[in-house]
Design an enzyme around this catalytic site. Structure first.
Site, PDB file in Angstrom:
ATOM      1  N   ARG A 337      -0.525  -5.519  -5.821  1.00  0.00           N
ATOM      2  CA  ARG A 337      -1.857  -6.012  -5.459  1.00  0.00           C
ATOM      3  C   ARG A 337      -2.169  -7.335  -6.163  1.00  0.00           C
ATOM      4  O   ARG A 337      -2.982  -8.123  -5.702  1.00  0.00           O
ATOM      5  CB  ARG A 337      -2.902  -4.946  -5.816  1.00  0.00           C
ATOM      6  N   SER A 340       0.411  -9.804  -3.405  1.00  0.00           N
ATOM      7  CA  SER A 340       0.478  -9.935  -1.943  1.00  0.00           C
ATOM      8  C   SER A 340      -0.797 -10.478  -1.303  1.00  0.00           C
ATOM      9  O   SER A 340      -0.769 -11.531  -0.655  1.00  0.00           O
ATOM     10  CB  SER A 340       0.858  -8.588  -1.335  1.00  0.00           C
ATOM     11  N   VAL A 459      -7.134  -3.649   3.539  1.00  0.00           N
ATOM     12  CA  VAL A 459      -5.948  -2.966   2.983  1.00  0.00           C
ATOM     13  C   VAL A 459      -5.888  -3.061   1.447  1.00  0.00           C
ATOM     14  O   VAL A 459      -6.634  -3.824   0.848  1.00  0.00           O
ATOM     15  CB  VAL A 459      -4.636  -3.527   3.600  1.00  0.00           C
ATOM     16  N   GLU A 460      -5.005  -2.283   0.867  1.00  0.00           N
ATOM     17  CA  GLU A 460      -4.785  -2.234  -0.596  1.00  0.00           C
ATOM     18  C   GLU A 460      -6.092  -2.053  -1.361  1.00  0.00           C
ATOM     19  O   GLU A 460      -6.357  -2.739  -2.350  1.00  0.00           O
ATOM     20  CB  GLU A 460      -4.016  -3.472  -1.073  1.00  0.00           C
ATOM     21  N   GLY A 461      -6.912  -1.130  -0.882  1.00  0.00           N
ATOM     22  CA  GLY A 461      -8.215  -0.864  -1.501  1.00  0.00           C
ATOM     23  C   GLY A 461      -9.274  -1.638  -0.745  1.00  0.00           C
ATOM     24  O   GLY A 461      -9.441  -2.841  -0.989  1.00  0.00           O
TER      25      GLY A 461
END
Ligand SMILES: Cc1cc2nc3c(=O)[nH]c(=O)nc-3n(C[C@H](O)[C@H](O)[C@H](O)COP(=O)(O)OP(=O)(O)OC[C@H]3O[C@@H](n4cnc5c(N)ncnc54)[C@H](O)[C@@H]3O)c2cc1C
Length: 783
Positions: A337, A340, A459-461
């Site tokens: 995180r 990216s 995405v990713e949280g």
């Protein structure tokens, strides 16, 4: 007499208090025990998954900012990330070539996928194995190099950058590297490095998105036949969606809850979340259908399986790691995180700054470049300053990973704020470009970025959750010197040891709060002018360091009072928690910006970018303080907080228009500053590409401007009066015919006009948008 009695009384009371507070056994028995009992009662219940998430990762510069007295020498001493020769060559050659291979319009409108050549190239050149060590055949790039690669790819095509980003982020390779068995590593990592295997990781289910710990996917430990032999394995049922690279993966990382009802592995029935690697061809695994995420056209889709039998060896790390899946995921999340989403979104911002800045000079209305109107300058300023700050955050955070950190809070800050700022930057870009941004086609250099922005937000949280629950919630527990100790003491099964630990932490905590209360007030009263700052910072930034220390001190105090007054309730008061998280975040963004300014050698030409970004962010931090205080549930405490934090009023106004003008100007003309700001942008050559055309048109426009100024003067003097060619399209010819410009100047203007017309052109399509060409006519035989 009375005064003597009072003095004696106060003295005796103070001595008793001092004895009480300093004799620990007394303090524990008379004070701490009661407070501890109340504390245990009000401490919110926490599930194992929540606790593992909170405790995962490391604390880095966020700890300094949280604790109220950041050591700026430490910040300045963090090494500036750099590419080594091999990484630089990869950027200059392989990344450049991969960008050239891909045409975003073709990917998103015709192929709905990367071309086979592009897939082949990124697999063969190791793009999918940047994080894999060389001994397994990977590129073993630094986190910074990984970030640079993704940033550049994102300026070209999101399908390209996402397809590269995901295998290098949280997924099979990362999990195997940290937790895989030797056999798993030796088999899979070389294959992943060369793209022989394409990975995907499936956690999200239709019923559990943000609350991923509650996935309903299950595996049941049982005996079964595997390759002709009876073995102990798992019968797994799953239903997942949104899985990036899922439709084309050859191995699927799969998270599910594992149960052992027959006690084949031991006495525990619910083993916990477990991660397995499932080859695509495992009988019963349903992989291949697609979603269509906002026309981005990277591969993404659902996967399902019903009672699919697989051996325990499929578990990442083998049977020893059964039930450890959640911890593995949380520990690995921070690194990916950190890189990216900050990289891909900084890429979009760089592209916007480069192209929209140029467009604002090339496009004229009311006979003036639109970028010179004050109204347009405003969004241009945000684009420039935010891009500067976003890239600063991206680089500093990737640098932290290279220092061995797995910064959980910092990665959440970087992910949230870079994606939110990208949203603002691209929105601003769309406003400036107007209709040209709205009509899609190969000439549109910003429309696809606008369409795809919400992906990074989700995405990713997902961002709302990240801001409401993670930034301050996790920050308070991880970065605070005492809160985690207090919590751990409450969970300690040895109650007496718990009390001893609590007593230490609690009184340390009380002293810490009082110290910051006085510190914040003193710094507020003196305008933080006496805060000492390292001698080696740029003089023009000294006041920012001082004010940041002041804000950090005030934040430490405000955070403590909020926790003290609201306790576990703060978890539900998401708006307050979010604003506290905003303050911490702004302090981090400012730190990264100052670090960038120093790392790049205090570029005076870039100073407006730094100043505007700093003022704007400090102002936002100040508003976040106001937001907490104005909504603090106990009003008299709110008034008290206001006196401590802002004893003489607010130190920051909105950033100045004068500096904003300087920032906007940097975007609309070629310069070293503009090149630094957009250093990773892929710049195709030639006018046949939308980005190439706007670059050429900018240069031609600047060359043409003095000639046009002369034509305008001639117009004013009446030299072109009543000439039907005296219009925006034909003016150059009219001026040439009237002898106002020479043949060479006319040629230059003609070339500028050609390029301008390419840039302002909007694509058009057949009436059915070309559908008839895609669906061949079926000629039926005559009856
Ligand atoms: C394009 C794309 C690619 C993806 N790739 C993968 C992948 O490869 N693997 C994988 O496993 N998953 C993947 N995901 C799933 C992604 O991680 C989830 O979409 C994300 O976790 C959010 O879940 P949700 O969409 O179900 O939203 P929900 O959980 O339904 O949330 C909806 C909204 O509510 C907010 N919210 C939820 N709870 C709270 C709270 N307590 N406080 C405040 N706000 C809250 C969220 O922030 C969000 O705004 C992908 C998703 C997309 C769209």
């Amino acid at each position: 007499m009375l005064t003597t009695i009072i003095s004696v009384f106060v003295g005796v009371t103070l001595v008793c208090l001092a004895v009480l507070l300093n004799v620990r056994s007394l303090r524990r028995a008379l004070i701490s025990r009661r407070i501890f009992a109340t504390y245990k009662r009000i401490l919110p219940q926490m599930s194992d998954t929540e606790r593992e998430a909170l405790e995962a990762g490391t604390v880095w510069w966020d700890g300094e900012l949280f604790r109220g007295n950041p050591d700026w020498n430490k910040l300045l001493a963090y090494p500036v990330p750099k590419l080594n020769a091999e990484e630089q060559s990869f950027m200059d050659n392989e990344v450049e070539h991969a960008c050239a291979l891909v045409d975003d319009w073709q990917v998103t409108n015709e192929l709905y996928d990367l071309s086979p050549e592009a897939w082949r190239y990124i697999k063969d050149k190791g793009f999918l194995g940047m994080i894999i060590p060389k001994r397994y055949g990977g590129l073993e790039f630094s986190a910074y190099a990984h970030s640079q690669v993704v940033t550049k790819l994102s300026t070209r095509c999101s399908a390209l950058s996402v397809s590269v980003m995901v295998p290098n982020s949280l997924g099979p390779a990362e999990l195997l590297l940290h937790y895989g068995t030797e056999a798993q590593k030796n088999y899979y990592l070389p294959r992943l490095a060369k793209g022989i295997e394409v990975p995907a990781f499936a956690l999200t289910s239709p019923w559990a998105g943000s609350d991923a710990g509650s996935i309903p996917d299950v595996g049941i430990v049982c005996r079964g036949l595997w390759q002709g032999k009876e073995v102990v394995g798992m019968r797994v049922t799953w239903d997942k969606r949104y899985i990036t690279l899922g439709p084309v993966c050859t191995i699927l990382g799969l998270a599910f809850h594992l149960y052992d009802p027959d006690g084949l592995l031991g006495s525990k029935k619910h083993m916990g979340i477990t991660c397995a690697l499932v080859p695509r061809d495992t009988p019963g695994a349903d992989i291949g259908r697609r979603h269509q995420p906002l026309n981005a056209m990277f591969m993404n889709g659902p996967t399902r399986g019903k009672e699919v039998f697989m051996p325990l060896d499929y578990v990442i790390g083998g049977p020893a790691m059964v039930g450890q899946g959640w911890r593995m995921l949380m520990e690995s999340l921070a690194a990916g995180r950190s890189i990216s989403l900050p990289a891909s979104n900084a890429g979009m911002a760089q592209l916007t700054a480069r192209t929209v800045g140029a467009y604002a000079r090339v496009r004229s209305q009311f006979r003036m470049a639109i970028g010179r109107f004050e109204g347009v300058e405003e969004p241009l300023t945000r684009i420039g300053a935010y891009t500067y700050m976003m890239d600063a955050v991206r680089k500093m955070t990737a640098g932290a990973v290279d220092l061995g950190e797995k910064p959980s809070v910092v990665s959440a800050i970087a992910k949230y704020h870079v994606t939110e700022r990208a949203r603002q930057v691209v929105n601003d870009g769309m406003d400036i470009v107007g209709g040209k941004g709205i009509c899609l086609g190969p000439s549109n250099f910003i429309g696809r970025a606008y369409q795809q922005l919400p992906i990074g937000i989700t995405v990713e949280g997902a961002n709302i959750l990240t801001r409401s629950m993670i930034l301050f919630g996790q920050g308070a527990i991880r970065c605070h010197p005492y809160v985690l100790k207090e919590m751990k003491s409450a969970y300690n099964e040895d109650a007496e040891q718990g009390l001893r630990d609590f007593d230490e932490a609690f009184f340390g905590h009380a002293g810490y709060t009082i110290k910051h209360g006085f510190g914040a007030l003193a710094k507020g009263l003196t305008g933080s002018h006496f805060v000492s700052v390292p001698d080696n910072v740029a003089p023009e930034t000294k006041r920012y360091y001082q004010q940041l220390t002041r804000f950090s001190s005030a934040f430490a105090f405000l955070a403590d009072i909020s926790m003290l007054v609201l306790g576990g309730e703060l978890k539900r008061r998401e708006k307050l928690s979010a604003r506290l998280g905003d303050i911490l975040s702004m302090l981090y963004l400012c730190s990264a910006t100052l670090k960038r300014y120093e790392s790049e050698g205090r570029q005076q030409a870039d100073a407006p970018l730094m100043h505007w970004a700093m003022w704007d962010t400090m102002y936002q931090a100040q508003m976040a303080f106001d937001g907490v205080i104005a909504n603090f549930p106990v009003r008299w405490i709110a008034r008290f907080l206001n006196r401590i934090v802002f004893p003489l009023g607010h130190p920051y106004d909105v950033p100045s228009d004068r500096i904003g003008h300087q920032v906007a100007k940097l975007l609309i003309e070629p310069s070293a500053s503009r090149d630094r700001l957009t250093a990773e942008t892929y710049l195709p050559k030639g006018e046949n590409e939308a980005v190439g055309a706007v670059e050429l048109a900018l240069l031609a426009t600047i060359e043409a401007e003095p000639i046009e100024a002369r034509i305008r003067a001639a117009e004013k003097s009446g030299a072109l009066a009543d000439n039907p060619e005296a219009n925006v399209r034909d003016l150059a010819h009219a001026a040439f015919a009237a002898g106002i410009v020479t043949a060479a100047e006319y040629a230059l203007l003609k070339r500028r006009n050609e390029l301008r017309d390419i840039v302002i052109r909007v694509d058009d399509f057949p009436h059915d948008l070309g559908r008839s060409r895609q669906q061949p006519l079926v000629h039926k035989a005559a009856a």
